[in-house]
Each structure stands twice: as structure tokens, then as C-alpha cells.
Design a protein around this motif. Structure first.
Motif, PDB file in Angstrom:
ATOM      1  N   ALA A  45      44.341  12.666  33.754  1.00  0.00           N
ATOM      2  CA  ALA A  45      43.829  14.195  32.800  1.00  0.00           C
ATOM      3  C   ALA A  45      42.194  14.326  33.615  1.00  0.00           C
ATOM      4  O   ALA A  45      41.548  14.521  32.820  1.00  0.00           O
ATOM      5  CB  ALA A  45      43.528  13.126  31.881  1.00  0.00           C
ATOM      6  N   LEU A  46      41.816  13.117  34.776  1.00  0.00           N
ATOM      7  CA  LEU A  46      40.028  13.548  34.369  1.00  0.00           C
ATOM      8  C   LEU A  46      40.254  15.478  35.249  1.00  0.00           C
ATOM      9  O   LEU A  46      40.654  15.587  35.871  1.00  0.00           O
ATOM     10  CB  LEU A  46      39.256  13.104  35.696  1.00  0.00           C
ATOM     11  CG  LEU A  46      39.416  11.628  35.771  1.00  0.00           C
ATOM     12  CD1 LEU A  46      38.755  10.744  36.760  1.00  0.00           C
ATOM     13  CD2 LEU A  46      37.526  11.833  34.590  1.00  0.00           C
ATOM     14  N   ALA A  47      39.223  15.801  35.074  1.00  0.00           N
ATOM     15  CA  ALA A  47      39.178  17.328  35.074  1.00  0.00           C
ATOM     16  C   ALA A  47      38.353  17.343  36.698  1.00  0.00           C
ATOM     17  O   ALA A  47      37.418  16.408  36.838  1.00  0.00           O
ATOM     18  CB  ALA A  47      38.428  18.305  34.131  1.00  0.00           C
ATOM     19  N   SER A  48      38.432  18.251  37.504  1.00  0.00           N
ATOM     20  CA  SER A  48      37.632  17.816  38.387  1.00  0.00           C
ATOM     21  C   SER A  48      36.356  18.880  38.618  1.00  0.00           C
ATOM     22  O   SER A  48      35.976  19.416  37.510  1.00  0.00           O
ATOM     23  CB  SER A  48      38.063  19.175  39.403  1.00  0.00           C
ATOM     24  OG  SER A  48      38.036  20.345  39.029  1.00  0.00           O
ATOM     25  N   ALA A  49      34.901  17.971  38.847  1.00  0.00           N
ATOM     26  CA  ALA A  49      33.651  18.728  38.553  1.00  0.00           C
ATOM     27  C   ALA A  49      32.967  19.252  39.563  1.00  0.00           C
ATOM     28  O   ALA A  49      33.186  17.642  40.774  1.00  0.00           O
ATOM     29  CB  ALA A  49      33.469  17.478  37.379  1.00  0.00           C
ATOM     30  N   PRO A  50      32.071  19.584  39.878  1.00  0.00           N
ATOM     31  CA  PRO A  50      30.965  19.768  41.356  1.00  0.00           C
ATOM     32  C   PRO A  50      30.135  18.506  41.151  1.00  0.00           C
ATOM     33  O   PRO A  50      29.863  17.415  40.248  1.00  0.00           O
ATOM     34  CB  PRO A  50      30.243  20.941  40.824  1.00  0.00           C
ATOM     35  CG  PRO A  50      29.930  20.947  39.151  1.00  0.00           C
ATOM     36  CD  PRO A  50      31.497  20.735  38.687  1.00  0.00           C
ATOM     37  N   ALA A  51      29.706  18.057  42.590  1.00  0.00           N
ATOM     38  CA  ALA A  51      29.298  17.603  42.704  1.00  0.00           C
ATOM     39  C   ALA A  51      27.793  17.461  42.076  1.00  0.00           C
ATOM     40  O   ALA A  51      27.430  17.839  41.822  1.00  0.00           O
ATOM     41  CB  ALA A  51      28.304  16.849  43.870  1.00  0.00           C
ATOM     42  N   ALA A  52      27.885  15.720  41.127  1.00  0.00           N
ATOM     43  CA  ALA A  52      26.917  15.820  40.123  1.00  0.00           C
ATOM     44  C   ALA A  52      25.378  15.418  41.109  1.00  0.00           C
ATOM     45  O   ALA A  52      25.127  14.639  42.036  1.00  0.00           O
ATOM     46  CB  ALA A  52      26.840  14.907  39.411  1.00  0.00           C
ATOM     47  N   ALA A  53      24.008  15.900  40.313  1.00  0.00           N
ATOM     48  CA  ALA A  53      23.129  15.577  41.005  1.00  0.00           C
ATOM     49  C   ALA A  53      22.528  14.326  41.266  1.00  0.00           C
ATOM     50  O   ALA A  53      23.344  13.397  39.756  1.00  0.00           O
ATOM     51  CB  ALA A  53      21.772  16.400  40.051  1.00  0.00           C
ATOM     52  N   GLY A  54      22.123  13.667  42.571  1.00  0.00           N
ATOM     53  CA  GLY A  54      22.258  11.354  42.213  1.00  0.00           C
ATOM     54  C   GLY A  54      20.546  11.921  41.312  1.00  0.00           C
ATOM     55  O   GLY A  54      20.057  12.818  41.049  1.00  0.00           O
ATOM     56  N   GLY A  55      20.265   9.867  40.581  1.00  0.00           N
ATOM     57  CA  GLY A  55      19.444  10.467  40.231  1.00  0.00           C
ATOM     58  C   GLY A  55      18.191   9.134  40.592  1.00  0.00           C
ATOM     59  O   GLY A  55      17.996   9.698  42.104  1.00  0.00           O
ATOM     60  N   GLU A  56      18.046   8.083  39.977  1.00  0.00           N
ATOM     61  CA  GLU A  56      16.423   7.481  40.634  1.00  0.00           C
ATOM     62  C   GLU A  56      16.711   6.302  41.795  1.00  0.00           C
ATOM     63  O   GLU A  56      18.068   6.034  41.721  1.00  0.00           O
ATOM     64  CB  GLU A  56      16.107   7.082  39.738  1.00  0.00           C
ATOM     65  CG  GLU A  56      15.391   7.829  38.442  1.00  0.00           C
ATOM     66  CD  GLU A  56      14.600   6.942  37.738  1.00  0.00           C
ATOM     67  OE1 GLU A  56      14.480   5.680  37.651  1.00  0.00           O
ATOM     68  OE2 GLU A  56      13.501   7.994  36.762  1.00  0.00           O
ATOM     69  N   LEU A  57      16.174   6.237  42.463  1.00  0.00           N
ATOM     70  CA  LEU A  57      16.214   5.459  43.500  1.00  0.00           C
ATOM     71  C   LEU A  57      16.500   4.319  42.914  1.00  0.00           C
ATOM     72  O   LEU A  57      15.907   3.731  42.192  1.00  0.00           O
ATOM     73  CB  LEU A  57      15.711   5.304  44.707  1.00  0.00           C
ATOM     74  CG  LEU A  57      15.749   6.223  45.580  1.00  0.00           C
ATOM     75  CD1 LEU A  57      14.396   6.167  46.449  1.00  0.00           C
ATOM     76  CD2 LEU A  57      16.477   6.227  46.610  1.00  0.00           C
ATOM     77  N   CYS A  58      18.084   3.220  43.202  1.00  0.00           N
ATOM     78  CA  CYS A  58      18.047   1.682  42.683  1.00  0.00           C
ATOM     79  C   CYS A  58      16.746   0.777  43.490  1.00  0.00           C
ATOM     80  O   CYS A  58      16.214   1.029  44.286  1.00  0.00           O
ATOM     81  CB  CYS A  58      19.424   1.083  43.027  1.00  0.00           C
ATOM     82  SG  CYS A  58      19.012   0.471  44.710  1.00  0.00           S
ATOM     83  N   CYS A  59      16.855  -0.465  43.152  1.00  0.00           N
ATOM     84  CA  CYS A  59      15.603  -1.128  42.466  1.00  0.00           C
ATOM     85  C   CYS A  59      15.817  -1.865  44.973  1.00  0.00           C
ATOM     86  O   CYS A  59      13.764  -1.528  44.574  1.00  0.00           O
ATOM     87  CB  CYS A  59      15.946  -2.972  42.178  1.00  0.00           C
ATOM     88  SG  CYS A  59      15.463  -2.234  40.238  1.00  0.00           S
ATOM     89  N   LEU A  91      35.676   8.871  40.102  1.00  0.00           N
ATOM     90  CA  LEU A  91      34.633   9.928  38.959  1.00  0.00           C
ATOM     91  C   LEU A  91      33.715  10.998  40.488  1.00  0.00           C
ATOM     92  O   LEU A  91      32.781  12.139  39.878  1.00  0.00           O
ATOM     93  CB  LEU A  91      33.208   9.521  38.385  1.00  0.00           C
ATOM     94  CG  LEU A  91      34.058   8.415  37.419  1.00  0.00           C
ATOM     95  CD1 LEU A  91      33.463   8.025  36.563  1.00  0.00           C
ATOM     96  CD2 LEU A  91      35.613   9.583  36.287  1.00  0.00           C
ATOM     97  N   GLY A  92      34.275  10.567  41.561  1.00  0.00           N
ATOM     98  CA  GLY A  92      33.079  11.223  42.520  1.00  0.00           C
ATOM     99  C   GLY A  92      31.591  10.780  42.714  1.00  0.00           C
ATOM    100  O   GLY A  92      31.764  10.185  42.357  1.00  0.00           O
ATOM    101  N   THR A  93      30.716  11.848  43.153  1.00  0.00           N
ATOM    102  CA  THR A  93      29.398  11.740  42.880  1.00  0.00           C
ATOM    103  C   THR A  93      29.034  11.801  41.319  1.00  0.00           C
ATOM    104  O   THR A  93      27.930  12.198  40.880  1.00  0.00           O
ATOM    105  CB  THR A  93      28.778  12.903  43.269  1.00  0.00           C
ATOM    106  OG1 THR A  93      29.426  12.484  45.000  1.00  0.00           O
ATOM    107  CG2 THR A  93      27.182  12.107  43.874  1.00  0.00           C
ATOM    108  N   TRP A  94      28.550  10.623  40.977  1.00  0.00           N
ATOM    109  CA  TRP A  94      28.734  10.582  39.528  1.00  0.00           C
ATOM    110  C   TRP A  94      27.150  10.532  39.299  1.00  0.00           C
ATOM    111  O   TRP A  94      26.463  10.458  39.590  1.00  0.00           O
ATOM    112  CB  TRP A  94      29.446   9.530  38.737  1.00  0.00           C
ATOM    113  CG  TRP A  94      29.385   7.927  38.748  1.00  0.00           C
ATOM    114  CD1 TRP A  94      29.839   7.724  40.107  1.00  0.00           C
ATOM    115  CD2 TRP A  94      27.932   7.062  39.483  1.00  0.00           C
ATOM    116  NE1 TRP A  94      30.139   6.805  41.158  1.00  0.00           N
ATOM    117  CE2 TRP A  94      29.235   6.320  39.993  1.00  0.00           C
ATOM    118  CE3 TRP A  94      26.391   7.182  38.559  1.00  0.00           C
ATOM    119  CZ2 TRP A  94      27.992   4.861  40.927  1.00  0.00           C
ATOM    120  CZ3 TRP A  94      26.444   5.614  38.965  1.00  0.00           C
ATOM    121  CH2 TRP A  94      26.350   4.972  40.341  1.00  0.00           C
TER     122      TRP A  94
END
Length: 228
Positions: A45-59, A91-94
Motif C-alpha cells: 500500500a506504499l504510495a510512490s513519493a519523490p526522493a526525499a532530501a538527505g539528512g545530516e551526515l552520520c557519525c 521506502l526509497g531515499t527516505w
């Protein structure tokens, strides 16, 4: 993503570093339940969504870099926690994902980000499936924070892999979190991981095991609503 061969609430047990064997079994069962329910209910049931913006860099990718922490390619790749990474991958690029996402990412940061993304996707998918308005921003933030904090806390306890992601608290307000009577999948996910090793009993929504899709869940919810 394929259904886990062991069925709902089960997955294979791999060795961990900081838990009693029975606690490891509990954690692996809960991870298996996430994987099973995601494949059965959420992914179709997942709706297709555009790629989300990345967050902060990991440690492990920040500059200046701190001490190297266990990486996702090593600590997550072959253990039970890999299923959380696999679920998040559907979820793609979450949102919030490390811009340098890859096997060298901090494993604890990956768990925190994946947990937040999964909870957010489940929340939105259940709202759509039950024909409810889209969840508002504060509720989404509360669910993301709660999932990240609760799953990361258990991961750090098991693998002795602390990092700043493990210190993020639940600041958005517990009263915003959905209950199992409102959103059974998201509500159970958050409740099961609140304190899974306390031995106080698990708030499992047992009737979910008899449903095969979100329409089944919606029908059960309709029958449980008070009659005006």
C-alpha cells in the motif's frame, strides 16, 4: 522484499554482545514482526513519493571525524538488525538518510534513521488505508522520534555501539503517539519497543495475526468503534 521464512514475530537468532540469550530472542522476534508486517500490510500500500532530501551526515562521515564507530556494512549486514535496514530500503531515499549512505555509515545512526523512516511510513500508510486525514507534522515528528529512540536504545544495549544518535530523546510529546485502537500497526510497533526487555509483558495486538491486508484491519476497526 520477501516474507521472512520463519513467519510473524520470528527470525533467526544471531549472536550479540550485551544481552542474555532470552533477551536476544525477544529482540529478534520483534524485528521479525516489523519485517513480516511491513511486507504483508505496508509495502503493498506504499504510495510512490519523490526522493526525499538527505539528512545530516552520520557519525562516520562527519568532518572533522570523531572516533570510528561500528559500520553498517559490518555490524548490520549479517545480523538480525539487517531486516530493519531492508525494510527502510523499500521506502526509497527516505528523509534523514545520511547523504553518504553506504556500508561505511555508522551502524547506530543507520538504525536510528531507519526506525524513524519506517514509523513515519507506517503512520502515513495507515492513515490513508483507513481513510483518515494525513497525519499532522507534530504527530509525525513524535512517531519518528519515539521509534528512533526506542529501537536505538535496544540496539546500543545489545551491541555496545553508542553514538550521538543514541542520545536523542522523545521531545515531541507522548500524547501525540497513536494507540493500537487507532492505528494498530504503528501503535503496536511503538508500544512493543517502549521497554521490550522489562519482562512486563508485550502489548501485542493479537488479532492482527488473523488479518491479511489493510482492508481487513480497517474492517476490524470499524466493528470495534462505539455505536452512536
Amino acid at each position: 522484499m520477501r516474507l521472512p521464512a520463519a513467519g510473524p514475530g520470528r527470525c533467526r537468532v544471531h549472536g550479540g554482545g550485551g544481552m542474555r540469550p532470552r533477551d536476544e530472542v525477544t529482540v529478534h522476534q520483534l524485528l521479525g514482526r516489523i519485517s513480516y508486517f511491513h511486507v504483508l500490510f505496508i509495502e503493498p500500500a506504499l504510495a510512490s513519493a519523490p526522493a526525499a532530501a538527505g539528512g545530516e551526515l552520520c557519525c562516520n562521515h562527519r568532518t572533522p571525524s570523531g572516533p570510528a564507530r561500528p559500520d553498517a556494512g559490518g555490524l548490520l549486514a549479517h545480523g538480525a538488525w539487517a531486516v530493519l535496514d531492508e525494510v527502510a530500503a523499500t521506502l526509497g531515499t527516505w528523509a534523514g538518510r545520511c547523504p553518504s549512505h553506504g556500508p561505511a555509515c555508522c551502524a547506530t545512526c543507520r538504525v536510528a534513521g531507519s526506525a524513524a523512516a519506517v514509523a513515519d511510513a507506517w503512520l502515513a500508510t495507515e492513515h490513508r488505508a483507513y481513510q483518515r486525514p494525513e497525519p499532522h507534522g507534530p504527530m509525525r515528528q513524535a512517531c519518528r522520534e519515539a521509534a528512533a529512540a526506542r529501537l536505538t536504545r535496544v540496539f546500543v544495549h545489545q551491541h555496545h555501539a553508542p553514538c550521538p544518535a543514541a542520545q536523542v530523546g522523545e521531545t515531541a510529546g507522548a500524547w501525540l503517539l497513536p494507540g493500537t485502537g487507532e492505528l494498530p500497526l504503528t501503535g503496536e510497533l511503538l508500544a512493543l519497543w517502549r521497554d521490550p526487555l522489562s519482562g512486563g509483558g508485550s502489548p501485542v495486538v493479537s488479532w492482527l495475526n488473523h488479518c491479511t491486508d489493510l482492508d481487513d484491519i480497517r474492517r476490524v476497526l470499524d466493528t470495534r468503534r462505539p455505536t452512536p
